[in-house]
Design a protein around this motif. Structure first.
Motif, PDB file in Angstrom:
ATOM      1  N   HIS A  65       1.432 -65.148 -38.838  1.00  0.00           N
ATOM      2  CA  HIS A  65       0.511 -63.924 -39.481  1.00  0.00           C
ATOM      3  C   HIS A  65       0.530 -62.788 -38.560  1.00  0.00           C
ATOM      4  CE1 HIS A  65      -3.031 -62.882 -41.501  1.00  0.00           C
ATOM      5  NE2 HIS A  65      -3.645 -62.400 -40.203  1.00  0.00           N
ATOM      6  N   PRO A  66       1.207 -61.808 -38.967  1.00  0.00           N
ATOM      7  CA  PRO A  66       1.372 -60.646 -38.273  1.00  0.00           C
ATOM      8  C   PRO A  66       0.378 -59.622 -37.865  1.00  0.00           C
ATOM      9  CG  PRO A  66       2.067 -60.087 -40.707  1.00  0.00           C
ATOM     10  CD  PRO A  66       1.771 -61.498 -40.343  1.00  0.00           C
ATOM     11  N   SER A  67       0.177 -59.249 -36.483  1.00  0.00           N
ATOM     12  CA  SER A  67      -0.760 -58.540 -36.224  1.00  0.00           C
ATOM     13  C   SER A  67      -0.394 -57.320 -35.105  1.00  0.00           C
ATOM     14  CB  SER A  67      -1.874 -59.137 -35.590  1.00  0.00           C
ATOM     15  OG  SER A  67      -2.739 -58.256 -34.736  1.00  0.00           O
ATOM     16  N   SER A  68      -0.963 -56.218 -35.195  1.00  0.00           N
ATOM     17  CA  SER A  68      -0.452 -55.202 -34.106  1.00  0.00           C
ATOM     18  C   SER A  68      -1.209 -55.125 -33.021  1.00  0.00           C
ATOM     19  CB  SER A  68      -0.408 -53.786 -34.952  1.00  0.00           C
ATOM     20  OG  SER A  68      -1.661 -53.627 -35.327  1.00  0.00           O
ATOM     21  N   ASP A  98       3.752 -51.217 -42.831  1.00  0.00           N
ATOM     22  CA  ASP A  98       4.902 -51.073 -41.901  1.00  0.00           C
ATOM     23  C   ASP A  98       5.201 -52.211 -41.174  1.00  0.00           C
ATOM     24  OD1 ASP A  98       5.354 -48.208 -42.301  1.00  0.00           O
ATOM     25  OD2 ASP A  98       3.880 -47.636 -40.657  1.00  0.00           O
ATOM     26  N   LEU A  99       3.958 -52.917 -41.028  1.00  0.00           N
ATOM     27  CA  LEU A  99       3.685 -54.063 -40.129  1.00  0.00           C
ATOM     28  C   LEU A  99       4.442 -55.318 -41.065  1.00  0.00           C
ATOM     29  CD1 LEU A  99       2.783 -55.805 -37.743  1.00  0.00           C
ATOM     30  CD2 LEU A  99       0.578 -56.082 -38.868  1.00  0.00           C
ATOM     31  N   ASP A 100       4.152 -55.326 -42.288  1.00  0.00           N
ATOM     32  CA  ASP A 100       4.580 -56.347 -43.302  1.00  0.00           C
ATOM     33  C   ASP A 100       6.043 -56.075 -43.184  1.00  0.00           C
ATOM     34  OD1 ASP A 100       2.024 -57.409 -43.442  1.00  0.00           O
ATOM     35  OD2 ASP A 100       1.774 -55.962 -45.562  1.00  0.00           O
ATOM     36  N   GLN A 101       6.668 -55.108 -43.447  1.00  0.00           N
ATOM     37  CA  GLN A 101       8.146 -54.697 -43.260  1.00  0.00           C
ATOM     38  C   GLN A 101       8.786 -55.332 -42.191  1.00  0.00           C
ATOM     39  OE1 GLN A 101       9.562 -50.572 -43.095  1.00  0.00           O
ATOM     40  NE2 GLN A 101      11.179 -51.318 -44.658  1.00  0.00           N
ATOM     41  N   ARG A 104       8.463 -59.418 -42.328  1.00  0.00           N
ATOM     42  CA  ARG A 104       9.440 -59.911 -43.223  1.00  0.00           C
ATOM     43  C   ARG A 104      11.030 -59.940 -42.710  1.00  0.00           C
ATOM     44  NH1 ARG A 104       6.571 -56.708 -47.010  1.00  0.00           N
ATOM     45  NH2 ARG A 104       8.467 -55.259 -47.217  1.00  0.00           N
ATOM     46  N   LYS A 105      11.352 -58.798 -42.080  1.00  0.00           N
ATOM     47  CA  LYS A 105      12.709 -58.809 -41.442  1.00  0.00           C
ATOM     48  C   LYS A 105      12.812 -59.949 -40.305  1.00  0.00           C
ATOM     49  CE  LYS A 105      13.683 -54.056 -42.491  1.00  0.00           C
ATOM     50  NZ  LYS A 105      13.988 -52.629 -41.960  1.00  0.00           N
ATOM     51  N   LEU A 106      11.746 -59.959 -39.437  1.00  0.00           N
ATOM     52  CA  LEU A 106      11.751 -60.841 -38.471  1.00  0.00           C
ATOM     53  C   LEU A 106      11.696 -62.370 -39.040  1.00  0.00           C
ATOM     54  CD1 LEU A 106      12.067 -60.881 -35.458  1.00  0.00           C
ATOM     55  CD2 LEU A 106       9.683 -60.958 -35.038  1.00  0.00           C
ATOM     56  N   VAL A 107      11.053 -62.558 -40.108  1.00  0.00           N
ATOM     57  CA  VAL A 107      10.863 -64.170 -40.508  1.00  0.00           C
ATOM     58  C   VAL A 107      12.088 -64.536 -40.943  1.00  0.00           C
ATOM     59  CG1 VAL A 107       9.815 -65.432 -42.526  1.00  0.00           C
ATOM     60  CG2 VAL A 107       8.379 -64.052 -40.739  1.00  0.00           C
ATOM     61  N   ALA A 108      13.065 -63.370 -41.792  1.00  0.00           N
ATOM     62  CA  ALA A 108      14.180 -63.634 -42.327  1.00  0.00           C
ATOM     63  C   ALA A 108      15.281 -63.944 -41.267  1.00  0.00           C
ATOM     64  CB  ALA A 108      14.683 -62.484 -43.281  1.00  0.00           C
ATOM     65  N   ALA A 109      15.027 -63.347 -40.135  1.00  0.00           N
ATOM     66  CA  ALA A 109      16.259 -63.363 -38.945  1.00  0.00           C
ATOM     67  C   ALA A 109      16.063 -64.356 -37.887  1.00  0.00           C
ATOM     68  CB  ALA A 109      16.270 -62.044 -38.307  1.00  0.00           C
ATOM     69  N   VAL A 110      14.730 -65.048 -37.907  1.00  0.00           N
ATOM     70  CA  VAL A 110      14.583 -66.076 -36.881  1.00  0.00           C
ATOM     71  C   VAL A 110      15.071 -67.353 -37.668  1.00  0.00           C
ATOM     72  CG1 VAL A 110      12.992 -67.259 -35.392  1.00  0.00           C
ATOM     73  CG2 VAL A 110      12.658 -64.904 -35.830  1.00  0.00           C
TER      74      VAL A 110
END
Length: 215
Positions: A65-68, A98-101, A104-110
């Protein structure tokens, strides 16, 4: 690891355990590589024991759950993200989009193996007269009834306490210029990410010694 392996080869103990105290991600240049190394060690020998640190738990929290506002974004997660090929610039996280983008990239990369590894980390382990955890314990509470959050985040009142505990607590989390030995605890976080000094504690019966990389 080289110093530890050399020490084991030199002292030839009948058995051994190597316990890692957490914070495998953030701030350093290769969080992804660190996790790869730990997974390989764990798979090779069950005597390598990895405990969770607060940064590891916060990394998982960000993936879920992303948070800044969390630790991951504000305390070195940009370096961890970079190790997975993702750019995370706190100053550019101006909107939820911006946070969601970035998320999404990090979830796909890890890799899923990294997520499973982090989810499987224990909060504490005990051997003999010693209790191992990332941050510390709450004085006055039995070691087998400690709050997991305290094991990950504790500073005061633990660091200031001279209260005898059931066992000597070996911990990291709070940086000191050199290892701290007290009647009830041993702190070995020497701030590797900023000092270049990574410290290990060797325990063999009544004998204690420290191994460190050079600053």
């Amino acid at each position: 690891m080289q110093k530890i392996e050399e020490d084991i080869a030199r002292s030839k103990p009948g058995d051994w355990r190597i316990i890692f105290l957490g914070d495998y991600v953030d701030r350093g240049p290769n969080s992804s590589g660190v996790i790869d190394r730990l997974i390989a060690l764990q798979g090779a020998d069950s005597r390598y024991i990895m405990l969770a640190g607060n940064h590891d738990v916060e990394f998982l929290a960000f993936l879920d759950h992303p948070s800044s506002d969390g630790v991951f974004v504000n305390s070195g997660g940009n370096a961890a993200a970079r190790s997975y090929g993702v750019k995370l610039n706190r100053a550019k996280l101006k909107t939820d989009a911006d946070l969601d983008q970035v998320h999404r990239k990090l979830v796909a990369a890890v890799p899923s193996a990294h997520v499973d590894f982090l989810k499987g980390l224990r909060h504490a382990v005990s051997f003999g007269d010693y209790f191992f955890c990332h941050a510390g314990v709450r004085p006055g509470t039995s070691l087998d009834r400690q709050d997991p959050d305290d094991l990950l985040w504790m500073r005061a009142p633990f660091l200031d306490s001279l209260m005898p505990l059931e066992k000597v607590v070996v911990h990291g989390h709070t940086i000191s210029a050199k290892p701290e030995e007290r009647i009830n605890r041993i702190g070995i976080d020497t701030g590797a990410y900023r000092t270049g000094r990574l410290t290990a504690l060797v325990i063999d019966g009544d004998h204690r010694a420290f191994l460190s990389t050079k600053a």
